[in-house]
Design an enzyme around this catalytic site. Structure first.
Site, PDB file in Angstrom:
ATOM      1  N   GLU A  41      -9.562  -2.020   5.254  1.00 24.67           N
ATOM      2  CA  GLU A  41     -10.280  -1.593   6.664  1.00 24.67           C
ATOM      3  C   GLU A  41     -11.400  -2.625   6.767  1.00 24.67           C
ATOM      4  O   GLU A  41     -11.961  -3.149   5.915  1.00 24.67           O
ATOM      5  CB  GLU A  41     -10.563  -0.102   6.486  1.00 24.67           C
ATOM      6  CG  GLU A  41      -9.555   0.765   6.507  1.00 24.67           C
ATOM      7  CD  GLU A  41      -8.434   1.100   7.733  1.00 24.67           C
ATOM      8  OE1 GLU A  41      -8.376   0.129   8.780  1.00 24.67           O
ATOM      9  OE2 GLU A  41      -8.106   2.114   7.786  1.00 24.67           O
ATOM     10  N   HIS A  51      -7.253  -5.204  10.102  1.00 28.27           N
ATOM     11  CA  HIS A  51      -6.836  -4.777   8.584  1.00 28.27           C
ATOM     12  C   HIS A  51      -5.699  -5.395   8.017  1.00 28.27           C
ATOM     13  O   HIS A  51      -4.569  -5.575   8.855  1.00 28.27           O
ATOM     14  CB  HIS A  51      -7.058  -3.379   8.386  1.00 28.27           C
ATOM     15  CG  HIS A  51      -5.948  -2.588   8.867  1.00 28.27           C
ATOM     16  ND1 HIS A  51      -6.392  -1.622   9.905  1.00 28.27           N
ATOM     17  CD2 HIS A  51      -4.732  -2.272   8.344  1.00 28.27           C
ATOM     18  CE1 HIS A  51      -5.157  -0.834  10.175  1.00 28.27           C
ATOM     19  NE2 HIS A  51      -4.135  -1.361   9.231  1.00 28.27           N
ATOM     20  N   ASP A 105      -7.487  -3.459  14.396  1.00 27.92           N
ATOM     21  CA  ASP A 105      -8.908  -3.700  13.799  1.00 27.92           C
ATOM     22  C   ASP A 105      -8.915  -4.939  12.922  1.00 27.92           C
ATOM     23  O   ASP A 105      -9.747  -5.245  12.346  1.00 27.92           O
ATOM     24  CB  ASP A 105      -9.564  -2.494  13.261  1.00 27.92           C
ATOM     25  CG  ASP A 105      -8.955  -1.992  12.080  1.00 27.92           C
ATOM     26  OD1 ASP A 105      -7.849  -2.512  11.860  1.00 27.92           O
ATOM     27  OD2 ASP A 105      -9.339  -0.894  11.537  1.00 27.92           O
ATOM     28  N   ASP A 119       0.779  -1.160   0.023  1.00 25.24           N
ATOM     29  CA  ASP A 119      -0.053  -0.033  -0.025  1.00 25.24           C
ATOM     30  C   ASP A 119       0.989   1.416  -0.006  1.00 25.24           C
ATOM     31  O   ASP A 119       2.126   1.385   0.300  1.00 25.24           O
ATOM     32  CB  ASP A 119      -0.976   0.072   1.177  1.00 25.24           C
ATOM     33  CG  ASP A 119      -0.432  -0.595   2.456  1.00 25.24           C
ATOM     34  OD1 ASP A 119       0.985  -0.518   2.592  1.00 25.24           O
ATOM     35  OD2 ASP A 119      -1.124  -0.825   3.340  1.00 25.24           O
TER      36      ASP A 119
HETATM   37  C1  GLP Z   1      -0.799   0.050   8.631  1.00 24.80           C
HETATM   38  C2  GLP Z   1      -0.233  -0.690   7.276  1.00 24.80           C
HETATM   39  C3  GLP Z   1      -0.677  -2.002   7.444  1.00 24.80           C
HETATM   40  C4  GLP Z   1       0.123  -2.565   8.625  1.00 24.80           C
HETATM   41  C5  GLP Z   1      -0.431  -1.908   9.861  1.00 24.80           C
HETATM   42  C6  GLP Z   1       0.038  -2.261  11.025  1.00 24.80           C
HETATM   43  O1  GLP Z   1      -2.163   0.468   8.513  1.00 24.80           O
HETATM   44  N1  GLP Z   1      -1.175  -0.410   6.252  1.00 24.80           N
HETATM   45  O2  GLP Z   1       0.010  -2.876   6.189  1.00 24.80           O
HETATM   46  O3  GLP Z   1      -0.015  -4.058   8.995  1.00 24.80           O
HETATM   47  O4  GLP Z   1      -0.534  -0.642   9.746  1.00 24.80           O
HETATM   48  O5  GLP Z   1       1.086  -1.681  11.431  1.00 24.80           O
HETATM   49  P1  GLP Z   1       2.104  -2.122  12.468  1.00 24.80           P
HETATM   50  O6  GLP Z   1       2.802  -3.096  12.012  1.00 24.80           O
HETATM   51  O7  GLP Z   1       2.974  -0.748  12.715  1.00 24.80           O
HETATM   52  O8  GLP Z   1       1.545  -2.249  13.745  1.00 24.80           O
END
Ligand code: GLP
Length: 269
Positions: A149, A144, A142, A73
């Site tokens: 989402e 995702h 959540d 993304d």
């Molecule tokens: C973002 C990214 C996701 C990632 C998530 C969790 O929203 N788009 O790909 O998995 O955050 O992030 P973290 O690894 O910092 O908890």
């Protein structure tokens, strides 16, 4: 679904990195001329995995010369050079330290004039390589995956998505705590894009991900928790730490500890 429960983040990262390294080596040794196609995430979860992969490249064990990557993304409206763009994140934390050719790196362009065409072209490029061999991902609190989402279609493909208020709050830590500085939308691969990979590894660490892990592993498949779609994948591996297991049933926890007991040591190289 496999669930690998490691004692802590460091071990989880070693496990994932060595698994990925082994897959790339196996591909290399099979005599395949086609590159190995790897899907990659941003976020704090993969940093330890990236560190170990970098170490393996620097030690001469592993090479990314024949690996093509596709990131999950990118924020809409942030130029590549922005310090919080996922382009910058990936180069700073991974690509600048390994031997991957620049032309093998694919990251959605959040500044694209035509986001629909950008997303379509991304899917086509993935297909042109014969699909993704292994998609590495993280997970939001959540549930995702990528930026899919809650209530995203489980059949979704790459497209622009609005970010929830919760996600903006979570990610505001990277924008000086300023929620309004967090972009409102992102280009993201879809749930189905991830599901189409031959193999998926999801990293889940820390207590804040405990509910998401429970929904990924124990509850029904639901668009409310997009991570739960992984239950329908033929080769999904969840690599988590003890803290992330806080909401699992004791029986679930014991089941995976038992069935994976021979596979818990990060593989020796
Ligand atoms: C973002 C990214 C996701 C990632 C998530 C969790 O929203 N788009 O790909 O998995 O955050 O992030 P973290 O690894 O910092 O908890």
């Amino acid at each position: 679904m496999r669930v690998i429960i490691e004692p802590d983040y460091e071990k989880l990262s070693l496990w994932a990195a060595r698994y990925i390294a082994r897959r790339i080596k196996m591909h290399e040794r099979s005599g395949e001329t086609r590159p190995f196609v790897l899907g990659l995430p941003t976020g704090s979860s993969p940093i330890g995995t990236y560190k170990e992969l970098i170490r393996l490249v620097k030690s001469g064990y592993l090479s990314f010369r024949n690996v093509v990557t596709f990131n999950m993304d990118e924020y809409v409206g942030l130029p590549r050079e922005h310090e919080q763009s996922y382009w910058t994140f990936m180069h700073k934390n991974f690509f600048d330290h390994i031997d991957i050719p620049a032309e093998n790196i694919n990251i959605l362009n959040g500044m694209a004039e035509d986001p629909v065409a950008e997303c379509q072209a991304y899917e086509e490029k993935i297909a042109s390589y014969g699909g993704i061999d292994l998609f590495l991902g993280g997970i939001g609190a959540d549930g995702h995956i990528a930026f899919n989402e809650p209530f995203s279609s489980l059949s979704s493909r790459t497209r622009e998505k609005s970010l929830t208020y919760d996600t903006k709050v979570m990610n505001s830590r990277f924008f000086g705590g300023n929620i309004s500085a967090v972009p409102s939308t992102a280009l993201t691969v879809g749930v189905e894009t991830v599901m189409s990979a031959d193999e998926v590894i999801i990293l889940v660490n820390g207590h804040s991900k405990a509910r998401a892990l429970k929904h990924t592993v124990e509850d029904g498949v639901s668009q409310a928790w997009t991570c739960s779609a992984l239950q329908m994948h033929r080769r999904a591996i969840i690599v988590c730490d003890e803290d992330a297991c806080d909401e699992l049933k004791v029986a679930t926890y014991r089941y995976f500890k038992d069935i994976e007991k021979a596979n818990l040591e990060p593989m020796a190289l």
